[in-house]
Design an enzyme around this catalytic site. Structure first.
Site, PDB file in Angstrom:
ATOM      1  N   ASP A 130       1.212  -1.073  -0.207  1.00  0.00           N
ATOM      2  CA  ASP A 130       0.629   0.064  -0.423  1.00  0.00           C
ATOM      3  C   ASP A 130       1.030   1.480   0.604  1.00  0.00           C
ATOM      4  OD1 ASP A 130      -2.373   1.583   0.392  1.00  0.00           O
ATOM      5  OD2 ASP A 130      -2.108   2.013   1.971  1.00  0.00           O
ATOM      6  N   SER A 131       0.339   2.290  -0.159  1.00  0.00           N
ATOM      7  CA  SER A 131       0.981   3.716  -0.031  1.00  0.00           C
ATOM      8  C   SER A 131       1.813   4.105   1.584  1.00  0.00           C
ATOM      9  CB  SER A 131       0.549   4.872   0.002  1.00  0.00           C
ATOM     10  OG  SER A 131      -0.582   5.364   0.544  1.00  0.00           O
TER      11      SER A 131
ATOM     12  N   TYR B 234      -0.354   8.578  -1.620  1.00  0.00           N
ATOM     13  CA  TYR B 234      -0.555   8.621  -3.652  1.00  0.00           C
ATOM     14  C   TYR B 234      -1.544   8.861  -4.119  1.00  0.00           C
ATOM     15  CZ  TYR B 234       2.758   4.461  -3.618  1.00  0.00           C
ATOM     16  OH  TYR B 234       3.373   3.528  -3.118  1.00  0.00           O
ATOM     17  N   GLY B 235      -2.372   9.117  -3.499  1.00  0.00           N
ATOM     18  CA  GLY B 235      -4.603   9.591  -4.023  1.00  0.00           C
ATOM     19  C   GLY B 235      -3.776  10.830  -4.204  1.00  0.00           C
TER      20      GLY B 235
ATOM     21  N   CYS C 144      -4.383  -1.103  -2.126  1.00  0.00           N
ATOM     22  CA  CYS C 144      -4.511   0.371  -2.355  1.00  0.00           C
ATOM     23  C   CYS C 144      -5.589   0.487  -3.532  1.00  0.00           C
ATOM     24  CB  CYS C 144      -2.770   0.255  -2.583  1.00  0.00           C
ATOM     25  SG  CYS C 144      -3.217   2.557  -3.109  1.00  0.00           S
ATOM     26  N   ASN C 145      -6.597   0.769  -3.501  1.00  0.00           N
ATOM     27  CA  ASN C 145      -7.307   1.266  -4.686  1.00  0.00           C
ATOM     28  C   ASN C 145      -6.803   2.470  -5.143  1.00  0.00           C
ATOM     29  OD1 ASN C 145     -10.278   0.429  -3.525  1.00  0.00           O
ATOM     30  ND2 ASN C 145      -9.195   1.072  -1.995  1.00  0.00           N
ATOM     31  N   THR C 146      -5.910   3.426  -4.691  1.00  0.00           N
ATOM     32  CA  THR C 146      -5.710   3.762  -5.885  1.00  0.00           C
ATOM     33  C   THR C 146      -4.540   3.631  -6.720  1.00  0.00           C
ATOM     34  OG1 THR C 146      -5.907   5.543  -3.677  1.00  0.00           O
ATOM     35  CG2 THR C 146      -4.301   5.718  -6.174  1.00  0.00           C
TER      36      THR C 146
ATOM     37  N   GLU D 283      -2.228   8.389   7.995  1.00  0.00           N
ATOM     38  CA  GLU D 283      -0.857   7.990   8.200  1.00  0.00           C
ATOM     39  C   GLU D 283       0.294   9.220   9.316  1.00  0.00           C
ATOM     40  OE1 GLU D 283       1.824   6.791   5.459  1.00  0.00           O
ATOM     41  OE2 GLU D 283      -0.155   5.949   5.269  1.00  0.00           O
TER      42      GLU D 283
ATOM     43  N   CYS E 237     -10.813   3.047   0.095  1.00  0.00           N
ATOM     44  CA  CYS E 237      -9.433   3.855   0.323  1.00  0.00           C
ATOM     45  C   CYS E 237      -9.146   2.591   1.333  1.00  0.00           C
ATOM     46  CB  CYS E 237      -9.370   5.722   0.369  1.00  0.00           C
ATOM     47  SG  CYS E 237      -7.679   5.260   1.391  1.00  0.00           S
ATOM     48  N   THR E 238      -8.190   2.078   1.597  1.00  0.00           N
ATOM     49  CA  THR E 238      -7.477   1.320   2.630  1.00  0.00           C
ATOM     50  C   THR E 238      -7.324   1.837   3.808  1.00  0.00           C
ATOM     51  OG1 THR E 238      -5.321   1.196   1.359  1.00  0.00           O
ATOM     52  CG2 THR E 238      -7.333  -0.449   1.490  1.00  0.00           C
ATOM     53  N   HIS E 239      -6.944   2.801   4.045  1.00  0.00           N
ATOM     54  CA  HIS E 239      -6.392   3.927   5.071  1.00  0.00           C
ATOM     55  C   HIS E 239      -7.939   4.193   6.123  1.00  0.00           C
ATOM     56  CE1 HIS E 239      -2.840   4.795   2.977  1.00  0.00           C
ATOM     57  NE2 HIS E 239      -2.365   5.729   4.145  1.00  0.00           N
TER      58      HIS E 239
HETATM   59  N1  DGL Z   1      -4.616   2.874   0.675  1.00  0.00           N
HETATM   60  C1  DGL Z   1      -5.059   3.964  -0.513  1.00  0.00           C
HETATM   61  C2  DGL Z   1      -6.000   4.050  -0.996  1.00  0.00           C
HETATM   62  O1  DGL Z   1      -6.950   2.615  -1.095  1.00  0.00           O
HETATM   63  C3  DGL Z   1      -4.236   5.135  -0.589  1.00  0.00           C
HETATM   64  C4  DGL Z   1      -3.995   6.307   0.056  1.00  0.00           C
HETATM   65  C5  DGL Z   1      -2.996   7.667  -0.652  1.00  0.00           C
HETATM   66  O2  DGL Z   1      -1.872   6.755  -0.733  1.00  0.00           O
HETATM   67  O3  DGL Z   1      -3.303   8.535  -1.002  1.00  0.00           O
HETATM   68  O4  DGL Z   1      -6.683   4.241  -2.444  1.00  0.00           O
END
Ligand code: DGL
Length: 272
Positions: free
Chosen positions: A20-21, A52-53, A83-85, A162, A194-196
């Site tokens: 993941d990011s 990443y987003g 990570c969805n992104t 984060e 988003c996994t966060h």
């Molecule tokens: N956790 C990530 C996701 O599922 C990305 C979050 C990020 O880095 O912006 O999209």
């Protein structure tokens, strides 16, 4: 007890690679530990390059393919893009590049929300890049033409998480601010795409109220992976699975946050 290196026909004791990011993929890892307790896992959080987003698609492709290559060199049997992104922008490219199976989390996630919704007015919250890709909107509306998807990005959630703010006034205020437009709509389900975001599920549920089911798809992702491993004869029988952690960011900070979140002691976190 089985030796961890024992080669059983139809079994594979090599680790699963997860990236993941940053910390977000730990929501997926936690479900993997619960549902696939014999699997060893190598986790990489690219915190130095998070979020990443807010990056361009080409930046996301670069960081995500670097992360995938890094784990692919560690003799893993399958790569999970947690990570969805990264899935939205780079899963096709990563699948083409790697010779091992690559598991993306968007498919089990959109299938879960479609199963849970009753009125098919579905909210999706995710990073800017995931929303920009329209991947969830397209997939959900293609699979059920009655469905209406309301998408919203919440760009400050990831930096907040984060920094370790999971459940405090700051997170609550931000959630109230971002989710206001969705509260006016008659959505019955809200997908955390988003996994966060599952790290602040309690707060999101509180803000949305009891009429909206907030969906954390991580368990569904783990169950999907379980059946993939079984079907392909690559499950593991490790009696003592190993968990390894790498970050491109601060190793101490990663260790502290990951231990709180996984409710597990972590021996060490290595720097990528
Ligand atoms: N956790 C990530 C996701 O599922 C990305 C979050 C990020 O880095 O912006 O999209």
């Amino acid at each position: 007890l089985l030796d961890k290196n024992l080669k059983c026909p139809g079994f594979d004791s090599r680790s699963i690679g997860v990236f993941d990011s940053g910390f977000g993929g730990l929501t997926i890892m936690k479900s993997l530990i619960e549902k696939l307790p014999s699997e060893s896992i190598i986790y990489f959080g690219d915190s130095a390059n998070a979020p990443y987003g807010d990056r361009t698609s080409s930046e996301i492709i670069k960081y995500a393919t670097d992360a995938a290559d890094f784990l692919a060199q560690k003799n893993i049997k399958i790569l999970i893009i947690a990570c969805n992104t990264a899935c939205a922008c780079a899963s096709k490219i990563i699948k083409q590049k790697l010779s091992i199976p690559v598991f993306e989390i968007i498919t089990p996630s959109f299938q879960t929300v479609l199963k849970e919704s009753k009125n098919y007015n579905i909210g999706v919250i995710a990073t800017r890049a995931t929303i920009r890709s329209q991947i969830y909107k397209k997939l959900i509306e293609q699979h059920n033409p009655k469905a209406r998807v309301l998408s919203l990005s919440c760009p400050l959630f990831v930096p907040l998480l984060e920094e370790g703010h999971f459940d405090n006034k700051l997170a609550l205020n931000l959630a109230e601010h971002y989710l206001k437009p969705l509260k006016k709509k008659k959505i019955d389900t809200l997908l955390l795409a988003c996994t966060h975001y599952p790290l602040m599920k309690g707060i999101i549920q509180k803000v949305m109220g009891d009429d909206v089911k907030v969906i954390d798809p991580s368990l569904a992702c783990a169950l999907n992976l379980l059946s993939f491993l079984e079907k392909n004869g690559i499950s593991s029988l490790n009696a003592k699975p190993k968990y390894e952690f790498y970050t491109s960011g601060d190793t101490e900070k990663f260790k502290n946050i990951a231990e709180v979140f996984l409710e597990k002691k972590i021996d060490q976190v290595l720097k990528k």
